[in-house]
Enzyme design. Structure first.
Site, PDB file in Angstrom:
ATOM      1  N   SER A 258       0.858  -1.180   0.000  1.00 13.44           N
ATOM      2  CA  SER A 258       0.000   0.000   0.000  1.00 13.44           C
ATOM      3  C   SER A 258       0.886   1.218   0.000  1.00 13.44           C
ATOM      4  CB  SER A 258      -0.875   0.012   1.261  1.00 13.44           C
ATOM      5  OG  SER A 258      -0.042   0.269   2.374  1.00 13.44           O
ATOM      6  N   LYS A 259       0.279   2.361  -0.089  1.00 15.34           N
ATOM      7  CA  LYS A 259       1.030   3.617  -0.065  1.00 15.34           C
ATOM      8  C   LYS A 259       1.953   3.684   1.152  1.00 15.34           C
ATOM      9  CE  LYS A 259      -0.669   7.508  -2.534  1.00 15.34           C
ATOM     10  NZ  LYS A 259      -1.439   6.872  -3.579  1.00 15.34           N
ATOM     11  N   ARG A 260       1.503   3.031   2.206  1.00 20.94           N
ATOM     12  CA  ARG A 260       2.218   3.119   3.467  1.00 20.94           C
ATOM     13  C   ARG A 260       3.599   2.448   3.415  1.00 20.94           C
ATOM     14  NH1 ARG A 260       2.553   0.051   7.048  1.00 20.94           N
ATOM     15  NH2 ARG A 260       1.092  -1.410   6.101  1.00 20.94           N
ATOM     16  N   ASN A 261       3.702   1.326   2.678  1.00 18.69           N
ATOM     17  CA  ASN A 261       4.975   0.605   2.740  1.00 18.69           C
ATOM     18  C   ASN A 261       5.696   0.527   1.386  1.00 18.69           C
ATOM     19  OD1 ASN A 261       3.354  -1.189   1.453  1.00 18.69           O
ATOM     20  ND2 ASN A 261       3.470  -2.798   2.981  1.00 18.69           N
TER      21      ASN A 261
END
Ligand code: GLU
Length: 486
Positions: A258-261
């Site tokens: 995801s954008k997060r990782n």
């Protein structure tokens, strides 16, 4: 499972943003399956969620697929026998099926308000019962309906899920069974008549004669609902499409990508100078393998070799370093003119060149010097801009490395040495500087040439030094060295 029908595969994104790595992996496998089997690749846009899918995202999705070379046989722009291929243009078809299911008794009007549903879900949670619609409106009396109508409630259309279970054979996962206790009656159309995903996707797969649905594993649990729609449409199991749910793509930290990782948007990779063939090559390895530990595949080879049997069911891990390595390999494999054509837009974008023939000729001479060293096209700007800048300046973080005493004397000796180089060719420049600095002053090449590199290119990262000086020319090279001498 379809037998003997011509293969038809679709990629059906809901572009609520830029297409991401997971979408494109799905698109690639869909495309490859269609190409491998000689079937048809359909591109369908699932844009019934009009609040979140914008024209801009749709245009970007088309552009991304085109850029990757995943050409479609039916879909937006190219048309086809079973269009339109934008779900927003098919709303009456879905309304017709919702009405048909109501008339058949497969579906019913449900008047429960959002607040009532939430309150009952809360109670289910408290009582530890599987959450989901409890069937309250399944058999309302005429009086109850009138009472809701009098209240001005707009009903949704809800599909009746019979008791029992749904079993199907997933081409990757094998036999999968869903107990209907965990598949409650689901909404087909909202109060305003607009369809939900499950209705639109199932109707379209049938009407577009899709034979194989290859898609992300996150949609596995939606399959029994879609099968329920096929049943209401009167299909027999032989007429359902076959399903293949592709493994999740995880980030380095083993959480879902995801954008997060990680960087997930394909547009980001494009802007960062990744080649479409590198992205296809790398994404092909996320959940599939061509066999023989092979990792270098062209788009054409992916199509030639792709089979669902070689898709793994375990999650794939996205590895940015590996993508970068593959990108570097693909860059090294490019012909010079091709590399030039691909780099030019980046140099424009970064304001390095205006695009004159003279500038391009210099870039073309420079590229062979750096082709081995770069992992992305975007790196080229920083490496070649010293050849084009109007106002030359040494980068701030490199300045200290030319201002110390030793560097200053290196630069002074270099200046006087270069005066006597008759022919401004890299071999002669190198020979003269080596004699004066390495042999003469017993300096380490890294020290001596590091200072000259910074003086001439403004940075400690550049193409090979002597070739750079040749390209820059005597006058500019010497003026820059002189400028770096205090
Ligand atoms: N439109 C759905 C999505 O983007 C996928 C539909 C499907 O492949 O069944 O999540």
């Amino acid at each position: 499972m379809p037998t003997n029908r011509p293969v038809r595969v679709r990629f059906a994104p809901s572009p609520t943003g830029d297409l991401h790595v997971g979408n494109i992996r799905t698109a690639l496998f869909d495309w490859a399956y269609a190409r491998h089997t000689g079937g048809t690749f359909i591109f369908r846009i699932e844009d019934t969620d009009t609040d979140r899918v914008t024209d801009e995202y749709i245009a970007a999705a088309l552009d991304t697929l085109r850029w990757l070379g995943l050409n479609w046989d039916e879909g937006p722009e190219v048309g086809g026998e079973y269009g339109p291929y934008l779900q927003s243009q098919r709303l009456d078809i879905y309304a017709e099926y919702a009405a048909k299911f109501l008339a058949q008794g497969d579906a019913y009007y449900c008047y429960c308000s959002a607040e009532e549903l939430e309150a009952r879900r809360e109670a289910q949670r408290a009582a530890n019962v599987a959450p989901g619609y409890d069937g309250k409106c399944r058999s309302l009396s005429a009086e109850e309906v009138s009472a809701f109508v009098a209240l001005g409630r707009k009903p949704v259309v809800r599909m009746r899920m019979p008791d029992g279970e749904t079993t199907f054979t997933d081409l990757i996962r094998g036999e999968v069974t869903f107990d209907h206790n965990f598949v409650p009656d689901f909404v087909l159309a909202r109060g305003d008549g607009s369809p939900l995903y499950t209705l639109a996707v199932a109707v379209d797969d049938v009407l577009m004669k899709v034979t194989h649905v290859l898609r992300g594993e996150d949609l596995l649990s939606s399959t029994p609902r879609q099968i329920r729609v096929y049943q209401a449409m009167g299909l027999t199991p032989e007429e359902y499409p076959a399903f293949a749910h592709l493994p999740f793509v995880m980030g380095q930290d083993n959480a879902k990508l995801s954008k997060r990782n990680g960087e997930v948007s394909i547009a980001w990779y494009r802007d960062a100078g990744y080649l479409p063939e590198a992205i296809c090559n790398y994404l092909a390895l996320l959940g599939w393998s061509p066999g023989d530990d092979r990792e270098d595949v062209s788009r054409e080879e992916i199509a030639e070799l792709f089979t669902v049997e070689r898709v793994h069911s375990s999650p794939a891990r996205f590895d940015m370093k590996k993508l970068e390595a593959i990108n570097g390999d693909k860059i090294r494999a490019l012909e010079l003119d091709d590399l030039l054509a691909r780099v030019t837009p980046f140099l424009h974008r970064d304001g390095v060149i205006e695009g004159t023939a003279a500038e391009l000729a210099v870039v073309k001479l420079t590229l062979p010097l750096i082709q081995e060293r770069i992992a992305t096209l975007a790196e080229v700007s920083a490496m070649v801009k010293f050849l084009f800048v109007k106002e030359f300046a040494i980068e701030a973080d490199s300045l200290p490395k030319v201002s110390d005493e030793q560097s200053q004397s290196v630069l002074q000796v270099a200046l006087s040495t270069l005066e006597s180089v008759a022919d401004w060719k890299h071999a002669d420049i190198e020979a003269a500087l080596r004699t004066a600095l390495i042999d003469g002053l017993a300096l380490k090449p890294r020290i001596a040439f590091g200072a000259i590199r910074i003086a001439v290119t403004g940075s400690h990262i550049s193409p090979p030094l002597f070739e750079s000086m040749e390209l820059l020319g005597r006058e500019r090279s010497m003026a820059r060295i002189a400028g770096a001498v205090k």
